[in-house]
Motif scaffolding. Structure first.
Motif, mmCIF file in Angstrom:
data_model
loop_
_atom_site.group_PDB
_atom_site.id
_atom_site.type_symbol
_atom_site.label_atom_id
_atom_site.label_comp_id
_atom_site.label_asym_id
_atom_site.label_seq_id
_atom_site.Cartn_x
_atom_site.Cartn_y
_atom_site.Cartn_z
ATOM 1 N N MET A 46 23.957 41.036 44.201
ATOM 2 C CA MET A 46 25.240 41.685 44.460
ATOM 3 C C MET A 46 26.380 40.684 44.601
ATOM 4 S SD MET A 46 25.354 42.274 48.519
ATOM 5 C CE MET A 46 27.003 41.611 48.506
ATOM 6 N N ILE A 47 27.564 41.134 44.273
ATOM 7 C CA ILE A 47 28.768 40.402 44.654
ATOM 8 C C ILE A 47 29.695 41.374 45.378
ATOM 9 C CG2 ILE A 47 28.673 38.695 42.811
ATOM 10 C CD1 ILE A 47 30.912 40.337 41.412
ATOM 11 N N ALA A 48 30.595 40.827 46.177
ATOM 12 C CA ALA A 48 31.515 41.672 46.935
ATOM 13 C C ALA A 48 32.862 40.978 47.018
ATOM 14 C CB ALA A 48 30.966 41.927 48.334
ATOM 15 N N ARG B 245 37.789 41.529 59.152
ATOM 16 C CA ARG B 245 36.705 40.657 58.699
ATOM 17 C C ARG B 245 37.267 39.285 58.336
ATOM 18 N NH1 ARG B 245 35.031 43.345 52.851
ATOM 19 N NH2 ARG B 245 37.073 43.166 51.881
ATOM 20 N N THR B 246 36.562 38.246 58.764
ATOM 21 C CA THR B 246 37.032 36.879 58.519
ATOM 22 C C THR B 246 36.448 36.326 57.230
ATOM 23 O OG1 THR B 246 35.199 36.032 59.847
ATOM 24 C CG2 THR B 246 37.281 36.389 60.973
ATOM 25 N N HIS B 247 35.533 37.073 56.635
ATOM 26 C CA HIS B 247 34.933 36.677 55.354
ATOM 27 C C HIS B 247 34.340 37.929 54.711
ATOM 28 C CE1 HIS B 247 31.439 35.345 58.246
ATOM 29 N NE2 HIS B 247 31.801 36.584 58.442
ATOM 30 N N THR B 248 33.939 37.818 53.456
ATOM 31 C CA THR B 248 33.328 38.972 52.793
ATOM 32 C C THR B 248 31.833 39.039 53.065
ATOM 33 O OG1 THR B 248 33.481 37.593 50.817
ATOM 34 C CG2 THR B 248 34.951 39.465 50.946
ATOM 35 N N SER B 249 31.325 38.069 53.850
ATOM 36 C CA SER B 249 29.880 38.031 54.114
ATOM 37 C C SER B 249 29.310 39.301 54.750
ATOM 38 C CB SER B 249 29.543 36.825 54.976
ATOM 39 O OG SER B 249 30.148 35.664 54.452
ATOM 40 N N PRO B 250 30.064 40.040 55.599
ATOM 41 C CA PRO B 250 29.459 41.257 56.137
ATOM 42 C C PRO B 250 28.977 42.210 55.044
ATOM 43 C CG PRO B 250 31.701 40.953 57.003
ATOM 44 C CD PRO B 250 31.379 39.759 56.192
ATOM 45 N N VAL B 251 29.562 42.138 53.860
ATOM 46 C CA VAL B 251 29.119 43.043 52.792
ATOM 47 C C VAL B 251 27.686 42.708 52.359
ATOM 48 C CG1 VAL B 251 29.765 44.160 50.647
ATOM 49 C CG2 VAL B 251 31.525 43.114 52.055
ATOM 50 N N GLN B 252 27.298 41.420 52.508
ATOM 51 C CA GLN B 252 25.886 41.049 52.308
ATOM 52 C C GLN B 252 24.999 41.919 53.175
ATOM 53 O OE1 GLN B 252 24.794 37.092 53.449
ATOM 54 N NE2 GLN B 252 26.293 36.084 52.154
ATOM 55 N N TYR C 74 41.697 36.168 49.630
ATOM 56 C CA TYR C 74 40.706 36.939 48.885
ATOM 57 C C TYR C 74 39.479 36.089 48.593
ATOM 58 C CZ TYR C 74 44.480 40.090 48.829
ATOM 59 O OH TYR C 74 45.453 40.928 49.280
ATOM 60 N N GLN C 75 38.328 36.703 48.849
ATOM 61 C CA GLN C 75 37.068 36.003 48.615
ATOM 62 C C GLN C 75 36.192 36.844 47.712
ATOM 63 O OE1 GLN C 75 35.076 35.342 52.330
ATOM 64 N NE2 GLN C 75 36.073 33.370 52.654
ATOM 65 N N LEU C 76 35.183 36.190 47.175
ATOM 66 C CA LEU C 76 34.161 36.922 46.445
ATOM 67 C C LEU C 76 32.821 36.403 46.928
ATOM 68 C CD1 LEU C 76 34.168 38.058 42.833
ATOM 69 C CD2 LEU C 76 32.172 36.817 43.634
ATOM 70 N N GLU C 77 32.110 37.317 47.597
ATOM 71 C CA GLU C 77 30.821 36.966 48.164
ATOM 72 C C GLU C 77 29.745 37.261 47.142
ATOM 73 O OE1 GLU C 77 31.046 35.982 51.173
ATOM 74 O OE2 GLU C 77 28.948 35.768 51.756
ATOM 75 N N GLY C 78 28.739 36.422 47.076
ATOM 76 C CA GLY C 78 27.641 36.719 46.165
ATOM 77 C C GLY C 78 26.320 36.512 46.875
ATOM 78 N N MET C 79 25.335 37.321 46.517
ATOM 79 C CA MET C 79 24.026 37.139 47.121
ATOM 80 C C MET C 79 22.960 37.599 46.155
ATOM 81 S SD MET C 79 22.619 38.296 50.814
ATOM 82 C CE MET C 79 22.231 39.974 50.497
ATOM 83 N N MET C 80 21.848 36.869 46.180
ATOM 84 C CA MET C 80 20.699 37.273 45.384
ATOM 85 C C MET C 80 19.478 37.149 46.275
ATOM 86 S SD MET C 80 19.300 35.577 41.923
ATOM 87 C CE MET C 80 17.610 35.882 41.412
ATOM 88 N N ILE C 81 18.717 38.226 46.404
ATOM 89 C CA ILE C 81 17.466 38.206 47.169
ATOM 90 C C ILE C 81 16.344 38.574 46.213
ATOM 91 C CG2 ILE C 81 16.200 39.155 49.134
ATOM 92 C CD1 ILE C 81 18.618 38.035 50.247
ATOM 93 N N ASP C 82 15.339 37.716 46.145
ATOM 94 C CA ASP C 82 14.200 37.995 45.266
ATOM 95 C C ASP C 82 12.993 37.247 45.810
ATOM 96 O OD1 ASP C 82 12.662 38.732 42.902
ATOM 97 O OD2 ASP C 82 14.615 39.066 41.950
ATOM 98 N N ARG C 83 11.943 37.133 44.985
ATOM 99 C CA ARG C 83 10.712 36.542 45.502
ATOM 100 C C ARG C 83 10.827 35.031 45.670
ATOM 101 N NH1 ARG C 83 7.612 40.315 47.947
ATOM 102 N NH2 ARG C 83 7.714 42.215 46.703
ATOM 103 N N ASP C 84 11.300 34.363 44.665
ATOM 104 C CA ASP C 84 11.352 32.899 44.713
ATOM 105 C C ASP C 84 12.689 32.427 44.196
ATOM 106 O OD1 ASP C 84 9.012 31.589 45.730
ATOM 107 O OD2 ASP C 84 7.914 32.624 44.139
#
Ligand SMILES: [Zn+2]
Lengths: 763, 341
Positions: free
Chosen positions: B189-191, B169-176, B210-220
């Protein structure tokens, strides 16, 4: 990509922002600037100079020059063309002694002034004035232009600058210049996927010559070689409009027609750079009646290129499929200014604009040339204009700030979008052709356009309003963290090792390469396999650190990666820990690691093993079990592997976690007192304690509460080859206090049982 | 008799004062106060022959003498005890500046430490910490992140390709993507994890980092929310208020996409060598999740949206500890690693 500040100013005449400030604005609104360079620095203070006299002094010339004001001044000059009566350019670089001549300033060559390539002699100047000034060159990071085909030309960047500074943009293109009349040239496009549009105009009676200095200056300051007027015009247009062009010598083309087609398998082309390329059917070419004359969208052929003898030319301005160009360019390892632009998906509407611009430039640069016939323009279908609905309330919610509708409209219109009111809070936005190829397709893309132009610094930071929920916990992660803390508290320092190993390491550590994934494009030949064990890395750590420390402990938590193709590889987290001591008998390191193991998994059992790996000490290796499953190994390194004593623990964390027992309800504290007695067993030296303990447990029966190992002894009072192992046996009952008869009965059973095994006992 | 008594008292008290050891003191006690044959006992024996009125008076005197002698004994005993204690305390002198015996604690890797801090911060804000595989397929590493097959990120020079069609993996984004596949919405989530780029190694470049991926999915979810989280994160990481700025950046999996810069912590923004005299240091790419990425994971972008960011842990560690050679982090050299205990 380099941008000339002067060029941008020509396209945005009202621009009044210094380069350093503009650079910052571009960085926060459009694309990342990497700095500003200066071009033509010597033009600062340069003057037209007439050489009054030129007197040779050794290899130099002592020139007396009139710079148009004050007394004539003396300049030392090494150029062969320095002669009395000539007109050239003088530059104030201070007074210094040059070869015995007190020289005031210098006479400059075209190359020194940045006005061209010529550096053989000082420049021959025909004009009375110098209409050139130093330029600022903005260097924009190519990566930040990946999605913006339009920003590979000055006009695109000028449009951004005009929008940012609210100035007007001047379009240098006059489409009315495109010729009408009878066809001058035939084109046949065999593959419209490869080539959506192919446009051509021709010129006759062209005189090939160097370009005028203003044109050379523009190219030179952007790092492009001025070559001759016609080639320079193609490069100028490319740099201005982002549309690469190519010029053919019409008389060297065989037949009356250009054909766009896939190359024949194995077809060759001698390119302008002098390289011979062998092409395949996956590459596109432009061919004449007999052969390929250009590698589509990448580089022209040498055989049909413009030379000093050329008089009739064909200007090609085509649109090429981006991924096709990218593939060919990657395969041939040939990246050119043209291929870099076509890879970004250029605008098909731009081909004829570029030709119109080239015609305008020809009129200035080659006024004697005649345009031949009309425009030849071959395309199947041009994309329909793209419209996108933009809900203004959604825009505000996504940005986290209200942007007034008038401001949204103004921003989009300045960027050449067409905006139509389509209802309450709704715009219908038409995308300009040069943004429609792969950049803008959705409302979110428009959110970005508005966001960057209002400036993200105008959006206030704000915590989101979301449900207060507890995130799911990952027991693995929680546990790894506990293990790390435990190991560090016990003196182990954490290392991170690479995931790569070499074939040689696989062999040395008896690992099977068939079990491993191989790297197809490794950095180095000794990093071409993915690790299926952490142990080789740990050995490398031991070898490195023993040079600096007599004793140390280290550990790593990392993943073994096992090949299960076609299934996903298995990534198994492991703990590898090591205790090293240069001196000593090695026992304490092994038992320290065993203690760490039991702290991590109290239920783990360390059992002797017959199968010993070549890097393990054959008499000091054990397999670790939980229940019936193997979860790891504990061993001392084989003395042939390392000097000193290295104890190593290798534990499969995934399996260990799976096998860990559930937390049990508590056992009540016994109500009745228990009793204890000690028994020593005299057994042969290599009889394993754990096995003996298991037997004692069986002999003791149901009244046994626990067995505790107290000590081992060998020496005087114990026969040679034997050792005494002492256990404390605790017996009791939840229902009553045991009588001495009951206790003695247990003791007798144990003694009898142990004797039955052939061992003596002492109590 | 009275005289004998007075003399005994005088002699005893002076003998007690002159005693040089607890043993000597005990001998005096036995000789004077001993129940059988002690001097006082002898005197009291003679009292029976006296007239009753003399007996009472002498009895009183005898008790007084006894009390005086006992008190002298007691205080002399206390003196001896106190001297003995003083002597013991002095003899037990200990050099506490000696290093303690036993094992000194080891150290967690600085990357582990910073990762744990950030995990704790995000968990406190309701983010799950997820793991993903280091060996990925093209779908999760590229396609699902809106990186089409001819994107430059797929070039041989960037990606380590493996047998079997896999890649590192070239980034931690696949964990998204894996997070969206696995967990219900809304999702925070973070990864953190190890990522790989095919790059030659030198003091500032590594093929493994080493990277730390973060993502938040919500309404707005808004750009304003993203700025809030990034400012909070960086303030926590650097233990001082962080000022950030967003500027346009192109990453296929976000739209709009940003480069996030932090105001230079070395010069405070006035310009220095670390920030190349710009006052800002480029820190992380981020943006609102591209609707194509949501669609690819079967999420309706008209109902849900979110932000994502990719924090470079390696870079953060180097900034925090002013580490000038990236290779030290994976050198396994305890002279370096033991500094972080
Ligand atoms: Zn700074």
């Amino acid at each position: 990509m380099k941008f000339s500040m002067q060029w941008i100013q020509e396209l945005v005449p009202g621009l009044d922002v210094p380069a350093a400030e503009l650079e910052q604005l571009i960085t926060v609104r459009t694309a990342e600037s990497e700095g500003v360079e200066r071009a033509g620095a010597l033009l600062e203070g340069a003057r037209v100079a007439r050489v009054l006299s030129a007197e040779p002094v050794g290899k130099l010339t002592r020139a007396l020059v009139d710079i148009g004001e004050g007394e004539p001044i003396t300049v030392a000059c090494g150029a062969p063309n320095c002669r009395a009566g000539m007109r050239t350019v003088w530059v104030p670089v201070g007074v210094k002694n040059v070869g015995g001549i007190e020289s005031n300033g210098m006479l400059a060559s075209a190359a020194e002034l940045g006005l061209g390539r010529e550096d053989e002699g000082i420049i021959e100047w025909s004009s009375d004035t110098i209409d050139f000034a130093p330029d600022s060159i903005l260097e924009i990071d190519n990566k930040s232009l990946t999605h913006r085909p339009d920003l590979w030309g000055h006009l695109g960047m000028a449009r951004e600058v005009a929008a940012i500074t609210r100035e007007n943009l001047k379009d240098p293109v006059d489409l009315a210049l495109l010729p009408k009349g009878s066809d001058s040239f035939n084109v046949r496009v065999d593959d419209y996927v490869l080539c959506p549009r192919f446009s051509v105009v021709t010129f006759e009676d062209v005189r090939i010559a160097p370009s005028p200095l203003w044109l050379q200056y523009r190219l030179e300051s952007l790092g492009l070689n001025p070559i001759n007027n016609v080639v320079d015009i193609t490069n100028f247009v490319m740099t201005e409009l982002a549309q690469p062009m190519h010029a053919f010598d019409r008389d060297k083309l065989r037949g009356d027609r250009l054909i766009v087609r896939p190359a024949f398998e194995g077809e060759g082309l001698l390119a302008l750079n002098g390289e011979e390329y062998v092409l395949s059917a996956a590459d596109g070419v432009v061919a004449d009646g007999e052969r390929a004359v250009s590698l589509a969208g990448i580089i022209g052929g040498k055989g049909t290129s413009i030379t000093e003898e050329t008089t009739n030319i064909v200007f090609e301005s085509a649109n090429w499929n981006a991924s096709q160009i990218r593939k060919t360019s990657a395969r041939l390892k040939l990246r050119t200014d043209a291929s870099m632009r076509f890879e970004k998906a250029q605008d098909p509407a731009n081909t004829v604009r570029a030709l119109a611009r080239a015609i305008a430039l020809m009129r200035v640069v080659c006024p004697e040339a005649r345009i031949g016939g009309r425009l030849t323009d071959d395309y199947r279908a041009l994309p329909e204009p793209q419209t996108i609905p933009l809900k203004l309330d959604v825009l505000d919610r996504k940005l986290g700030r209200i942007v007034p509708p008038d401001e949204v409209r103004e921003i989009l219109e300045r960027l050449a979008f067409k905006v139509r009111d389509a209802g309450l809070h709704l715009f219908e936005v038409t995308v300009p052709t040069w943004r429609a190829t792969k950049d803008i397709a959705e409302p979110d893309d428009l959110v970005e356009e508005v966001g960057r132009m209002i400036g993200y610094d105008t959006i206030p930071p704000e915590p989101p309003r979301v449900a207060c929920t507890v995130p799911p916990d990952d027991p693995k992660r929680v546990w790894y963290r506990e293990i790390r803390a435990l190991a560090a508290a016990r003196g182990y320092t954490e290392v991170y090792n690479y995931s790569f190993l070499s074939d040689e390491q696989f062999q040395r550590f008896a690992l099977s390469p068939d079990d491993a994934l191989r790297v197809l494009n490794p950095i180095a030949s000794d990093q071409n396999l993915l690790r299926t064990s952490l142990i080789p890395g740990i050995f490398a750590n031991l070898e490195l650190n023993r040079k600096h420390f007599d004793a140390f402990r280290l550990f790593e938590i990392g993943r073994e990666i096992h090949n299960l193709t076609p299934a996903m590889p298995r990534e198994i987290p492991h703990l590898a820990a090591a205790v090293y001591a240069a001196d000593g008998d090695g026992r304490s390191g092994l038992f320290e690691l065993k203690l760490l193991l039991l702290a991590i998994a109290a239920e783990a059992r360390v059992e002797p093993t017959a199968e010993v790996l070549p890097y393990e000490h054959p008499a000091r290796t054990a397999t670790i079990y939980i229940g019936d499953s193997v979860v790891g190994r504990l061993f001392e390194a084989h003395p042939s592997m390392i000097e000193g004593r290295a104890a190593i623990l290798n534990l499969d964390l995934e399996r260990t976690l799976d096998l860990r027992p559930q937390q049990q309800p508590f056992q009540p504290i016994p109500k009745f007192p228990s009793s204890a007695f000690d028994i020593s067993v005299i057994a042969p030296l290599r009889e394993y304690s754990a096995a003996l303990e298991t037997r004692i447990r069986e002999f003791a029966g149901s009244l046994l509460e626990r067995i505790e190992f107290l000590r081992e002894y060998s020496g005087p009072q114990v026969s040679e080859g034997m050792r005494s192992m002492t256990y404390r046996i605790t017996v009791g009952s939840p229902e009553r206090t045991l009588s001495s008869d009951e206790i003695n009965a247990v003791r007798d059973r144990i003694i009898e049982g142990v004797r039955g095994l052939g061992h003596e006992t002492r109590t | 008799m009275e005289e004998n008594l007075a003399e005994l008292e005088r002699d005893s008290v002076s003998a007690i004062a002159a005693a040089t050891s607890p043993d000597e003191l005990e001998a005096i006690r036995v000789r004077v106060l001993g129940r059988k044959g002690g001097a006082l006992a002898e005197i009291s024996k003679g009292m029976g022959k006296l007239a009753p009125e003399d007996r009472a008076r002498l009895g009183k005197l005898l008790n007084q003498a006894k009390a005086a002698i006992e008190s002298a004994l007691e205080s002399r005993t206390a003196e001896f005890e106190s001297a003995a204690l003083t002597a013991r305390l002095d003899a037990e002198w200990l050099d506490l500046t000696l290093p303690p015996a036993g094992v000194k604690p080891g150290a967690l890797h600085p990357l582990t430490q910073i990762q744990q801090e950030i995990e704790d911060l995000f968990r406190s804000m309701g983010f799950a910490v997820l793991d993903g595989p280091e060996v990925e397929d093209e779908f999760h590493n590229f396609d699902a992140l809106n990186i089409p097959p001819d994107h430059p990120a797929r070039d041989m020079q960037d990606t380590f390709w493996l047998t079997g069609g896999w890649l590192l993996r070239t980034h931690t984004s696949p964990v998204q993507v894996r997070g969206m596949e696995r967990y219900p919405l809304p999702l925070r989530m973070i990864a953190p994890g190890r990522v790989f780029r095919n790059e030659s190694v030198d003091a500032s470049h590594e093929h493994t980092f080493y990277q730390l991926e973060g993502m938040m999915i919500d309404r707005d979810v808004s750009v304003g929310n993203l700025i809030y989280f990034m400012q909070t994160l960086l303030t926590e990481v650097f233990h001082q208020p962080a000022t950030v700025r967003l500027r346009p950046g192109f990453f296929p999996f976000v739209e709009p996409g940003f480069e996030l810069d932090i105001r230079c912590l070395i010069c405070g923004g006035s310009g220095c060598a670390v920030c190349k005299h710009s006052g800002w240091v480029e820190l992380l790419p981020c943006g609102l999740v591209n609707p194509n990425v949501l669609r690819m994971s079967n999420i309706d972008p008209d109902k849900w949206n979110g932000f994502a960011f990719g924090l470079g842990l390696t870079r953060l560690v180097m900034m925090r500890y002013a580490i000038n050679d990236i290779r030290l982090l994976q050198s396994g050299d305890l002279r370096f690693l033991n500094q972080f205990s």
